[in-house]
Every structure is written in C-alpha cells, then in structure tokens.
Design a protein around this motif. Structure first.
Motif, PDB file in Angstrom:
ATOM      1  N   LYS A   1      53.205 -83.112  75.088  1.00 34.07           N
ATOM      2  CA  LYS A   1      52.166 -83.095  76.046  1.00 34.07           C
ATOM      3  C   LYS A   1      50.795 -83.183  75.560  1.00 34.07           C
ATOM      4  N   VAL A   2      50.523 -82.270  74.471  1.00 38.05           N
ATOM      5  CA  VAL A   2      49.072 -82.176  74.044  1.00 38.05           C
ATOM      6  C   VAL A   2      49.179 -82.198  72.415  1.00 38.05           C
ATOM      7  N   SER A   3      48.221 -82.811  71.815  1.00 36.77           N
ATOM      8  CA  SER A   3      47.962 -82.666  70.430  1.00 36.77           C
ATOM      9  C   SER A   3      46.809 -81.769  70.317  1.00 36.77           C
ATOM     10  N   VAL A   4      46.865 -80.746  69.840  1.00 38.46           N
ATOM     11  CA  VAL A   4      45.538 -79.837  69.344  1.00 38.46           C
ATOM     12  C   VAL A   4      44.936 -80.085  67.952  1.00 38.46           C
ATOM     13  N   ILE A   5      43.813 -80.466  67.890  1.00 36.06           N
ATOM     14  CA  ILE A   5      43.283 -80.902  66.463  1.00 36.06           C
ATOM     15  C   ILE A   5      42.474 -79.655  66.015  1.00 36.06           C
ATOM     16  N   ILE A   6      42.601 -79.237  64.849  1.00 39.40           N
ATOM     17  CA  ILE A   6      41.824 -78.021  64.390  1.00 39.40           C
ATOM     18  C   ILE A   6      41.277 -78.579  63.173  1.00 39.40           C
ATOM     19  N   PRO A   7      39.867 -78.811  62.984  1.00 37.98           N
ATOM     20  CA  PRO A   7      39.275 -78.912  61.679  1.00 37.98           C
ATOM     21  C   PRO A   7      39.112 -77.817  60.870  1.00 37.98           C
ATOM     22  N   VAL A   8      39.416 -77.609  59.684  1.00 38.76           N
ATOM     23  CA  VAL A   8      39.147 -76.548  58.923  1.00 38.76           C
ATOM     24  C   VAL A   8      38.509 -76.775  57.692  1.00 38.76           C
ATOM     25  N   TYR A   9      37.520 -75.884  57.485  1.00 38.78           N
ATOM     26  CA  TYR A   9      36.819 -75.793  55.962  1.00 38.78           C
ATOM     27  C   TYR A   9      36.341 -74.547  55.675  1.00 38.78           C
ATOM     28  N   ASN A  10      36.843 -73.925  54.810  1.00 39.63           N
ATOM     29  CA  ASN A  10      36.530 -72.693  54.249  1.00 39.63           C
ATOM     30  C   ASN A  10      36.648 -71.578  55.404  1.00 39.63           C
ATOM     31  N   ALA A  11      37.590 -71.565  56.268  1.00 42.39           N
ATOM     32  CA  ALA A  11      37.649 -70.812  57.406  1.00 42.39           C
ATOM     33  C   ALA A  11      38.495 -69.380  57.275  1.00 42.39           C
ATOM     34  N   LYS A  12      38.835 -69.054  55.934  1.00 43.11           N
ATOM     35  CA  LYS A  12      40.088 -67.961  55.925  1.00 43.11           C
ATOM     36  C   LYS A  12      39.497 -66.672  56.463  1.00 43.11           C
ATOM     37  N   GLU A  13      38.343 -66.468  56.626  1.00 42.73           N
ATOM     38  CA  GLU A  13      37.859 -65.110  57.018  1.00 42.73           C
ATOM     39  C   GLU A  13      37.899 -65.089  58.581  1.00 42.73           C
ATOM     40  N   HIS A  14      37.817 -66.181  59.402  1.00 44.17           N
ATOM     41  CA  HIS A  14      37.799 -66.224  60.780  1.00 44.17           C
ATOM     42  C   HIS A  14      39.073 -66.855  61.472  1.00 44.17           C
ATOM     43  N   VAL A  15      39.936 -67.564  60.674  1.00 45.69           N
ATOM     44  CA  VAL A  15      40.920 -68.528  61.401  1.00 45.69           C
ATOM     45  C   VAL A  15      42.128 -67.860  62.012  1.00 45.69           C
ATOM     46  N   GLN A  16      42.249 -66.652  61.770  1.00 47.55           N
ATOM     47  CA  GLN A  16      43.353 -66.160  62.259  1.00 47.55           C
ATOM     48  C   GLN A  16      43.597 -65.755  63.763  1.00 47.55           C
ATOM     49  N   THR A  17      42.559 -65.482  64.311  1.00 46.87           N
ATOM     50  CA  THR A  17      42.223 -65.339  65.940  1.00 46.87           C
ATOM     51  C   THR A  17      42.681 -66.768  66.443  1.00 46.87           C
ATOM     52  N   SER A  18      42.013 -67.649  65.684  1.00 46.89           N
ATOM     53  CA  SER A  18      42.188 -69.154  66.604  1.00 46.89           C
ATOM     54  C   SER A  18      43.579 -69.390  66.243  1.00 46.89           C
ATOM     55  N   ILE A  19      44.356 -69.403  65.078  1.00 47.09           N
ATOM     56  CA  ILE A  19      45.842 -69.679  65.028  1.00 47.09           C
ATOM     57  C   ILE A  19      46.494 -68.855  65.951  1.00 47.09           C
ATOM     58  N   GLU A  20      46.293 -67.426  65.975  1.00 49.06           N
ATOM     59  CA  GLU A  20      47.118 -66.637  66.847  1.00 49.06           C
ATOM     60  C   GLU A  20      47.118 -66.851  68.418  1.00 49.06           C
ATOM     61  N   SER A  21      45.897 -67.419  68.752  1.00 55.60           N
ATOM     62  CA  SER A  21      45.784 -67.933  70.509  1.00 55.60           C
ATOM     63  C   SER A  21      46.621 -69.261  70.433  1.00 55.60           C
ATOM     64  N   ILE A  22      46.627 -70.059  69.452  1.00 53.94           N
ATOM     65  CA  ILE A  22      47.756 -71.276  69.548  1.00 53.94           C
ATOM     66  C   ILE A  22      48.805 -70.856  69.552  1.00 53.94           C
ATOM     67  N   LEU A  23      49.434 -69.757  68.889  1.00 48.95           N
ATOM     68  CA  LEU A  23      50.739 -69.327  68.742  1.00 48.95           C
ATOM     69  C   LEU A  23      51.230 -68.595  70.126  1.00 48.95           C
ATOM     70  N   ALA A  24      50.035 -68.404  70.811  1.00 52.02           N
ATOM     71  CA  ALA A  24      50.401 -67.603  72.220  1.00 52.02           C
ATOM     72  C   ALA A  24      50.581 -68.450  73.516  1.00 52.02           C
ATOM     73  N   GLN A  25      50.251 -69.761  72.986  1.00 51.14           N
ATOM     74  CA  GLN A  25      50.230 -70.640  74.279  1.00 51.14           C
ATOM     75  C   GLN A  25      51.535 -70.606  75.013  1.00 51.14           C
ATOM     76  N   THR A  26      51.520 -70.507  76.392  1.00 46.73           N
ATOM     77  CA  THR A  26      52.425 -70.626  77.475  1.00 46.73           C
ATOM     78  C   THR A  26      53.252 -72.192  77.169  1.00 46.73           C
ATOM     79  N   GLU A  27      52.227 -73.177  77.106  1.00 49.34           N
ATOM     80  CA  GLU A  27      52.759 -74.396  76.784  1.00 49.34           C
ATOM     81  C   GLU A  27      53.446 -74.607  75.526  1.00 49.34           C
TER      82      GLU A  27
END
Length: 330
Positions: free
Chosen positions: A3-29
């Motif tokens: 239904k949806v392709s979610v595109i996440i550009p990543v550049y040297n994001a190790k310090e803050h990317v966890q919250t973003s990824i966890e919010s994707i893992l929690a999606q009801t869709e």
C-alpha cells in the motif's frame, strides 16, 4: 503491491535513527515496504538499522539501497522512488518519528477519494529546549482539487512534505523528482505535486513529529547555502514553464520564488554571518532581479505589507531583519 513505500534517506544517522525506525516497526499498517537509502554513511548507520530490525516481524519489509555517491537527501529520495513498488510513496527523515497509525490513516483516507495526495498535521519537536510548535499547511477540501484551492495552498504553504503520501502513479507519469540542490528540495517537490494533483484528501490529526536537532542538515550554518536557495527556485520556475504550468499559475510561482527563494536566501545568509554585509545582501537582490526583473510588480508581493517592510529593514539593519523574518514568512 504494498500500500505504501516509505523512503528513509540516511546519512551518518546512527545517533538518532533508532526512534525513527522504531516508529516504523510500530505501524498498524503492515502492508508497507520500507526503503532505507544509504547516502554513503561512514558511521555504521546501516548496520545499526539492520540490528534494530533483526528478528522483528517487519524485518522482511525493509529494503536497503545505496546512492551512487553522497549527494544529499533529495537525491537519496529519488533513488528510493526509482525502486519503490507501493501504491503510494511516503518520506520519513531519519531523525523524525511518526504516530503508529499514520500510514494506515492516510492510506485509508486517500483510497476513499482516489487522491493523488493525502496529508496530516505534524509537530515541531524541540525537546526540552523550547515549546513544541504545530506544523499545519493550509486546509483543502477532500475530493477534486480546484484551481482556487491550489492557488491558496501555493501562496500559504510552508512545505512539511513528509506529512503527505503521494500516489506513485502520479509521480511516475509526471516525472516528479527532487532537484539536485541540498536545500529547498522539499518545496520544489511539493510544489510540482500540488500543481499536478487532480484529487486530494487530508486528515487533521497530528501524526508526524519533526525532531528539531542542532545537528540536523536544516539547522547547520553554511555560508553558501543561500546560493542554493536561489538556484532551486530558478529551477522551479524553469520546470513549471517547461511543463506549461507557469502559464496558469505564474503569479503564484513567482511569489513562491520571492518568499521562499529571495527572502529565505536572505535568512540563510544573515544566519551564517555574525556581521551581515550590505554588499552581500545587495548581491542577493541583484540575483533575484536577474531572474525576476519585475518581481516588485507581482500582485501577491505588493499586497504583502509585512514582506515588503521586511525587505527594507534587512537592507538597512540586517540584524533586526533576522528577528522579524519568521513573522513575515508565516
């Protein structure tokens, strides 16, 4: 087809990317694909993301791809668009997070109206540094996107392109991509989408959290960034002329150039120089005059007293202009 392709550009994001990824893992869709685009990170960001998703139920929906060279978030998103297979495309920045129902809610609303675009509200999250601020673009009625609604949106929007989902077919058929510049690429992309969309829909829930970090690209000081602002809006003018969109919406497109190109270029310069120089401010104006010799005749500009007053203040006392600029650009 997801239904949806979610595109996440990543550049040297190790310090803050966890919250973003966890919010994707929690999606009801769950019928989504997540395309992580590595823009040549050097801090182990991609390995870290793979560790986060390993052995989770959503691990299989993640796809990883790398840009040809480090080229900025716009180019990274274009790489994601090129391999996306979803009915709709969404963009999530690596340092932001989303409500767990965001993509389910937006997709269901988009399908209801067969919308090319569907958006929600967002919030600017400053952490403990200052109060959060709402991210709200102009409202439009769901259904057929009228020219009057389109004009109103073009002259009042901020951008907040990550609060939208975009029908992939619309992007493909109209070859809508991000420009190569590393600033204002979001406004370029969203403007073309607004000018192209036939049907739209929206939900007024706050579902996107834009995390304001002093380390994010948009917050860094860059003495040449103002030149990119001007460049991308010149490109937008040329692109809309080539697409025969300028003929109908030229007044609005020129106003976007004045407001988000010229005035924001001034902001970028004043922010980057502790002692702003009048000759640089004059050179920025000369570049605008080269691109738009008759910009002062634009009706929307002439009717915007705050914008015209601000321009005069910056020309004479730049330090005061910086304090007033955000008020004038609301």
């Amino acid at each position: 087809m997801p239904k949806v392709s979610v595109i996440i550009p990543v550049y040297n994001a190790k310090e803050h990317v966890q919250t973003s990824i966890e919010s994707i893992l929690a999606q009801t869709e769950k019928d989504i694909e997540v395309i992580v685009v590595d823009d040549h990170s050097t801090d182990g960001s991609i390995a870290y993301i793979k560790d986060i998703i390993r052995n989770t139920p959503c691990e299989s929906v993640f796809r990883f791809v790398q840009t040809e060279k480090n080229a900025g978030p716009g180019a990274a998103r274009n790489t994601g668009i090129s391999i996306a297979t979803g009915e709709y495309v969404a963009f999530l920045d690596s340092d932001d997070r989303i409500n767990q129902r965001m993509y389910e809610t937006l997709y269901n609303e988009a399908i209801k109206y067969d919308a090319d675009l569907c958006c929600c509200n967002g919030i600017k999250d400053f952490g403990d540094r200052c109060p959060n601020k709402p991210m709200v673009n102009p409202q439009f009625a769901s259904g057929i996107f009228t020219d009057d609604d389109r004009r109103h949106f073009l002259t009042h929007f901020v951008s907040y392109f990550t609060t939208f989902i975009y029908k992939r077919e619309m992007l493909q058929q109209n070859n809508i991509l991000f420009p190569p510049e590393r600033t204002a690429e979001d406004t370029f992309f969203l403007t073309l989408c607004i000018l192209t969309a036939s049907k739209v829909s929206s939900v007024r829930e706050t579902m996107y959290h834009y995390i304001i970090s002093p380390l994010s690209v948009s917050q860094r000081t860059d003495t040449e960034r103002y030149l990119s602002k001007i460049s991308v809006f010149k490109r937008l003018t040329e692109e809309t002329k080539n697409r025969k969109l300028y003929e109908k919406f030229g007044e609005e497109i020129d106003f976007i150039f004045i407001k988000k190109g010229y005035m924001m270029a001034l902001l970028e310069y004043i922010k980057s120089d502790p002692a702003p120089k009048k000759e640089i401010i004059e050179s920025i104006k000369s570049k605008i005059l080269c691109a738009m010799p008759l910009y002062t005749q634009n009706t929307l500009y002439r009717n915007n007293i705050k914008l015209r007053l601000l321009e005069k203040i910056i020309a004479n006392t730049p330090e005061w202009g910086l304090k007033m600029l955000h008020l004038a650009l609301k």
